[in-house]
Design a protein around this motif. Structure first.
Motif, PDB file in Angstrom:
ATOM      1  N   PHE A   1       0.742  -1.214  -0.039  1.00  0.00           N
ATOM      2  CA  PHE A   1       0.068  -0.117  -0.060  1.00  0.00           C
ATOM      3  C   PHE A   1       0.891   1.183   0.017  1.00  0.00           C
ATOM      4  CE2 PHE A   1      -2.427  -3.217   2.109  1.00  0.00           C
ATOM      5  CZ  PHE A   1      -3.861  -3.034   1.360  1.00  0.00           C
ATOM      6  N   ALA A   2       0.503   2.287  -0.726  1.00  0.00           N
ATOM      7  CA  ALA A   2       1.125   3.513  -0.845  1.00  0.00           C
ATOM      8  C   ALA A   2       1.125   4.230   0.712  1.00  0.00           C
ATOM      9  CB  ALA A   2       0.516   4.584  -1.517  1.00  0.00           C
ATOM     10  N   GLY A   3       2.213   4.953   0.935  1.00  0.00           N
ATOM     11  CA  GLY A   3       2.172   5.607   2.145  1.00  0.00           C
ATOM     12  C   GLY A   3       0.993   6.642   2.471  1.00  0.00           C
ATOM     13  N   SER A   4       0.409   6.992   1.313  1.00  0.00           N
ATOM     14  CA  SER A   4      -0.760   7.977   1.609  1.00  0.00           C
ATOM     15  C   SER A   4      -1.876   7.399   1.885  1.00  0.00           C
ATOM     16  CB  SER A   4      -1.259   8.728   0.133  1.00  0.00           C
ATOM     17  OG  SER A   4      -1.439   7.644  -0.868  1.00  0.00           O
ATOM     18  N   ALA A   5      -1.927   6.076   2.179  1.00  0.00           N
ATOM     19  CA  ALA A   5      -3.135   5.158   2.292  1.00  0.00           C
ATOM     20  C   ALA A   5      -3.206   5.387   3.963  1.00  0.00           C
ATOM     21  CB  ALA A   5      -3.163   3.851   1.907  1.00  0.00           C
ATOM     22  N   PHE A   6      -2.037   5.592   4.569  1.00  0.00           N
ATOM     23  CA  PHE A   6      -1.790   5.587   5.840  1.00  0.00           C
ATOM     24  C   PHE A   6      -1.608   7.210   6.534  1.00  0.00           C
ATOM     25  CE2 PHE A   6      -0.219   1.536   4.477  1.00  0.00           C
ATOM     26  CZ  PHE A   6      -0.774   0.752   5.502  1.00  0.00           C
ATOM     27  N   GLY A   7      -1.812   8.162   5.507  1.00  0.00           N
ATOM     28  CA  GLY A   7      -2.183   9.457   5.893  1.00  0.00           C
ATOM     29  C   GLY A   7      -0.864  10.341   6.365  1.00  0.00           C
ATOM     30  N   TYR A   8       0.413   9.802   6.267  1.00  0.00           N
ATOM     31  CA  TYR A   8       1.520  10.628   6.397  1.00  0.00           C
ATOM     32  C   TYR A   8       2.296  11.030   5.209  1.00  0.00           C
ATOM     33  CZ  TYR A   8       4.202   6.208   5.279  1.00  0.00           C
ATOM     34  OH  TYR A   8       4.468   5.191   4.794  1.00  0.00           O
ATOM     35  N   ARG A   9       1.670  10.919   4.032  1.00  0.00           N
ATOM     36  CA  ARG A   9       2.080  11.181   2.658  1.00  0.00           C
ATOM     37  C   ARG A   9       0.950  11.945   1.860  1.00  0.00           C
ATOM     38  NH1 ARG A   9       6.969   7.205   1.123  1.00  0.00           N
ATOM     39  NH2 ARG A   9       5.015   5.862  -0.168  1.00  0.00           N
ATOM     40  N   ASP A  10       1.167  12.524   0.856  1.00  0.00           N
ATOM     41  CA  ASP A  10      -0.029  12.891  -0.047  1.00  0.00           C
ATOM     42  C   ASP A  10       0.372  12.479  -1.344  1.00  0.00           C
ATOM     43  OD1 ASP A  10       1.129  14.858  -1.823  1.00  0.00           O
ATOM     44  OD2 ASP A  10       1.466  16.081   0.277  1.00  0.00           O
ATOM     45  N   LYS A  11      -0.736  12.131  -2.047  1.00  0.00           N
ATOM     46  CA  LYS A  11      -0.887  11.763  -3.549  1.00  0.00           C
ATOM     47  C   LYS A  11       0.427  12.478  -4.214  1.00  0.00           C
ATOM     48  CE  LYS A  11      -4.986   8.747  -3.041  1.00  0.00           C
ATOM     49  NZ  LYS A  11      -6.292   8.591  -3.848  1.00  0.00           N
ATOM     50  N   GLY A  12       0.128  13.705  -4.139  1.00  0.00           N
ATOM     51  CA  GLY A  12       0.977  14.557  -5.107  1.00  0.00           C
ATOM     52  C   GLY A  12       2.521  14.451  -5.021  1.00  0.00           C
ATOM     53  N   GLU A  13       2.929  14.381  -3.594  1.00  0.00           N
ATOM     54  CA  GLU A  13       4.464  13.847  -3.248  1.00  0.00           C
ATOM     55  C   GLU A  13       4.689  12.595  -3.685  1.00  0.00           C
ATOM     56  OE1 GLU A  13       5.948  14.269   0.756  1.00  0.00           O
ATOM     57  OE2 GLU A  13       6.353  12.332   0.489  1.00  0.00           O
ATOM     58  N   GLU A  14       3.714  11.728  -3.806  1.00  0.00           N
ATOM     59  CA  GLU A  14       3.949  10.363  -4.364  1.00  0.00           C
ATOM     60  C   GLU A  14       4.153  10.411  -5.960  1.00  0.00           C
ATOM     61  OE1 GLU A  14       2.133   7.408  -0.874  1.00  0.00           O
ATOM     62  OE2 GLU A  14       0.918   7.922  -2.272  1.00  0.00           O
ATOM     63  N   ARG A  15       3.282  10.978  -6.429  1.00  0.00           N
ATOM     64  CA  ARG A  15       3.105  11.087  -7.814  1.00  0.00           C
ATOM     65  C   ARG A  15       4.498  11.839  -8.470  1.00  0.00           C
ATOM     66  NH1 ARG A  15      -1.691  12.430  -8.037  1.00  0.00           N
ATOM     67  NH2 ARG A  15      -1.421  14.655  -7.878  1.00  0.00           N
ATOM     68  N   SER A  16       5.098  12.988  -7.783  1.00  0.00           N
ATOM     69  CA  SER A  16       6.171  13.630  -8.318  1.00  0.00           C
ATOM     70  C   SER A  16       7.384  12.684  -8.166  1.00  0.00           C
ATOM     71  CB  SER A  16       6.399  14.932  -7.165  1.00  0.00           C
ATOM     72  OG  SER A  16       6.898  14.377  -6.106  1.00  0.00           O
ATOM     73  N   TRP A  17       7.451  11.723  -7.320  1.00  0.00           N
ATOM     74  CA  TRP A  17       8.612  10.915  -7.069  1.00  0.00           C
ATOM     75  C   TRP A  17       8.382   9.715  -8.006  1.00  0.00           C
ATOM     76  CZ3 TRP A  17      13.172  11.294  -4.531  1.00  0.00           C
ATOM     77  CH2 TRP A  17      13.240  12.064  -3.522  1.00  0.00           C
TER      78      TRP A  17
END
Length: 726
Positions: free
Chosen positions: A290-306
């Motif tokens: 699962f992505a970190g955003s699923a646990f609330g400590y990262r946002d999807k925009g940050e994940e998308r940029s990486w």
């Protein structure tokens, strides 16, 4: 007004940034190999996540998806002779090193893997699944991957736990006169761990060829690097220890390769350690798919940029731009890798009987035998097949009155004289005419470079010695000035050194000797006086010896230095100044493992004791006179080496037992021993097991309170008197 002068670091600290021009001049074969490794590691990791989602992985699956660029770019700058170790998130590092070992001239993304590369994938997958054909027969699993022949010395589940060992690998490389280097991979969380910083200091002070490779993936579980430190440029840590440091984009495998190539050249030239920091990103949460955003400590925009800077995508785009591969070929490489992983999986898995279509289970024949559970906690002692082992009883060589501390220094000098692999390390061992107690008297001058005075950093130098032992070319003798300091190094002693042989499949020797003194009755108080025997006896992997005479010390130290298991040799300050029988001129004999000594025969009670308590017990039995005690000096204290035959023979005569020790009751050695005796010899006992121990408290500075906290002759006499009344 005072003058302010700007200070500059003594070592270089640079960032390497690649441009399109750098990619244009890069060797096409190198770029194809980078892409091949990225594809194989990514495909392998995704397969592992799929297995975890299907419930086929027992335990964590710490995915490295997103971080492959750092591992691949760095490992391709190494050779098979170079050592690496890593963290709990280490699949990518291990695979990169293992694949580079079997394919040293490079890999092609469109070629089928060699039989050796396929075997790497199969055995790694089996290990992660806990299966017998894995590298450690399933004992290590996902977080403990090791293949020594490839220079992959072990990933590690303790954050920062493997870093000191890497310093040990580096020391061994240099001491052996090779150009090899050591690389230890760890994350942003481990940067703030004491063992990491201690190891950086030690490596810098001793100019060791070790690279501290920081995978800054931005989060330690869910805590961001910006929350955890005021200096998020983690390579800045190197400046504090005068270590040359590089920083690169971890999503750019070529930038990592260029930085690592410079760092490796720096180390091979004899200029000391390096730090390489790469900024990278794990695409998934700490564990699972699962992505970190699923646990609330990262946002999807940050994940998308990486994800937009995915090292596979970047490498593929440069390969296509340079017409080294077409877009269809870069895609085809991934398709082929997935097909091979499916074939590899078919070796380990089969359809679940009665299950739904697609459901699988691990083939029953792939599991390790449950009867193998304790095999390999320690070695089989075959190293003593040709050793000069003498009889356990009496004196097998001529003896004379000898000061105990002189025997300590004499046998160490003899072993260093006859075995160039042996060296000593510890605080102040190279000064003060033999350290704080004279145990290394005369040795620094006789053996330059082999008596190593360390910084005050027990965790680092104990772990470094553990790495040297796992390397196998040298035999470290570590001195801890006081036994209490073992708590400072507890991770290295118990999680690392003690568990290593078993954890890595039962086949990895760990030849290490740890010397430490029990300093009761010296006025050094609660933090310098403990008896650690009980702690070690309840921790797997260690052998424990407790010599009480100069003759025993020589024979037991020789045995400890030949043993392929870690051995703690306990010494007592009460004995250092004492005299007793010691060898006249033979310093080569070994006393057998697992053999106690009957110091006084008797018929009324079996008194089991060890170390500095032995003379007190003998005095007490003679002085009291009303109970005929048979006094047994245990010598060997670990669970695997207790002389049960001698104890049983004595209990057959006496039918009662007294365990006498000096230390505190809470960490008592006698606690587990009493339980074991009751279980083994219940039918021989006419009374409960009796015990003499110290108090619950540790010894205090006050002379009166110190005496009240420990056991000596008077406490033994009091217990003998109680026996006489019944």
């Amino acid at each position: 007004m005072p003058e302010h002068r700007s200070l500059k670091p003594a070592s270089p600290w640079v960032e390497i940034v690649t441009t399109e021009a750098d990619w244009d001049v890069a060797d096409p074969a190198l770029l194809r190999t980078i892409y091949a490794q990225l594809v194989w590691i990514r495909t392998f990791e995704q397969y592992v996540l799929d297995l975890a989602a299907a419930g086929l992985i027992h335990g964590p699956a710490h995915s490295s998806i997103g971080q492959e660029g750092g591992a691949v770019g760095s490992v391709l700058a190494l050779t098979s002779e170079d050592s690496v170790n890593g963290s709990h998130r280490g699949h990518h590092q291990f695979l990169a090193k293992a694949l580079h070992h079997v394919e040293p001239t490079g890999m092609d993304p469109l070629s089928a893997p060699s039989d050796q590369a396929r075997d790497v994938l199969l055995r790694t997958l089996a290990e992660i699944c806990g299966l017998d054909r894995g590298w450690s027969h399933g004992r290590g699993g996902s977080m403990h991957l090791r293949w020594k022949e490839a220079g992959a010395m072990g990933t590690n589940a303790i954050v920062g736990g493997g870093v000191p060992q890497a310093a040990g690998f580096a020391w061994s490389h240099r001491q052996a006169g090779t150009p090899a280097v050591s690389v230890t991979y760890f994350g942003d969380g481990a940067v703030n761990i004491g063992s990491t910083l201690e190891s950086m200091n030690l490596a810098g002070a001793w100019s060791l060829p070790v690279c501290f490779f920081i995978e800054n993936n931005q989060y330690a579980v869910s805590t961001s690097v910006h929350e955890a430190t005021a200096e998020p440029r983690l390579s800045a840590r190197g400046m504090g220890f005068n270590i040359a440091s590089w920083k690169a984009d971890g999503m750019d495998p070529l930038a990592v390769h260029l930085a690592m190539s410079e760092a490796v050249a720096y180390m091979r030239s004899g200029r000391g350690p390096t730090v390489v920091e790469v900024d990278t990103y794990r695409f998934f949460h700490q564990n699972g798919g699962f992505a970190g955003s699923a646990f609330g400590y990262r946002d999807k925009g940050e994940e998308r940029s990486w994800r937009d800077r995915d090292p596979l995508k970047q490498t593929a785009s440069h390969l296509e731009r340079r017409c080294i591969m077409t877009a269809a070929e870069t895609t085809e490489a991934i398709v082929r890798a997935k097909a091979v992983m499916d074939e590899v999986g078919q070796v380990l898995f089969e359809p679940l009987p009665g299950g739904k279509p697609g459901q699988r289970r691990i083939k029953p024949t792939e599991w390790p035998d449950p009867e193998w559970v304790d095999v390999g906690v320690r070695g089989d002692l075959s190293e003593f097949d040709t050793a000069p082992v003498v009889a356990a009883a009496g004196h097998a060589v001529p003896v004379q009155e000898t000061k105990f501390i002189d025997a300590v220094a004499a046998v160490m000098a003899r072993r260093m004289e006859t075995d160039s692999r042996v060296f000593v390390m510890g605080e102040d061992v190279h000064r003060l005419n033999g350290g704080t107690n004279g145990a290394t008297r005369g040795l620094p001058d006789r053996f330059p470079g082999r008596i190593l005075g360390t910084p005050i950093s027990e965790n680092a130098f104990a772990g470094m010695a553990g790495g040297i032992a796992l390397d196998g070319r040298f035999v470290p003798v570590v001195e801890f000035m006081y036994a209490d300091f073992m708590w400072v190094a507890a991770d290295q002693l118990f999680n690392q050194i003690g568990k290593a042989r078993h954890m890595y499949g039962g086949e990895s020797s760990v030849p290490l000797v740890l010397r430490s003194k029990v300093a009761m009755r010296t006025g050094y108080g609660s933090q310098h006086s403990m008896d650690p025997a009980g702690v070690f006896a309840t921790s797997p992997g260690w052998r424990i010896v407790a010599p009480s005479t100069p003759y025993d010390y020589v024979g037991l130290m020789n045995t400890a230095l030949r043993c392929q298991d870690p051995v703690v040799v306990l010494e007592h300050v009460d004995l250092y100044g004492s005299s007793g029988p010691g060898p006249v001129d033979d310093l080569d004999y070994c006393l057998p493992v697992g053999k106690a000594a009957v110091r006084r025969p008797g018929s009324d009670v079996t008194v089991l004791t060890y170390l500095g308590m032995v003379p007190y017990v003998l005095e007490a039995v003679e002085e009291f006179g009303q109970v005929d005690g048979e006094v047994i000096d245990l010598r060997w204290l670990d669970r695997a080496s207790i002389d049960w035959d001698t104890i049983e023979a004595s209990l057959t005569k006496t039918n009662q037992v007294l365990i006498a020790e000096q230390g505190a009751i809470g960490t008592s050695y006698g606690g587990w021993l009493a339980d074991e005796i009751t279980r083994r010899f219940f039918d021989l006992l006419d009374a409960p097991v009796r015990r003499v121990t110290g108090a619950e408290s540790s010894p205090s500075i006050s002379k009166v309170l110190e005496r009240a906290a420990i056991a000596q002759k008077d406490e033994v006499i009091a217990e003998l008197a109680r026996i006489a009344r019944y």
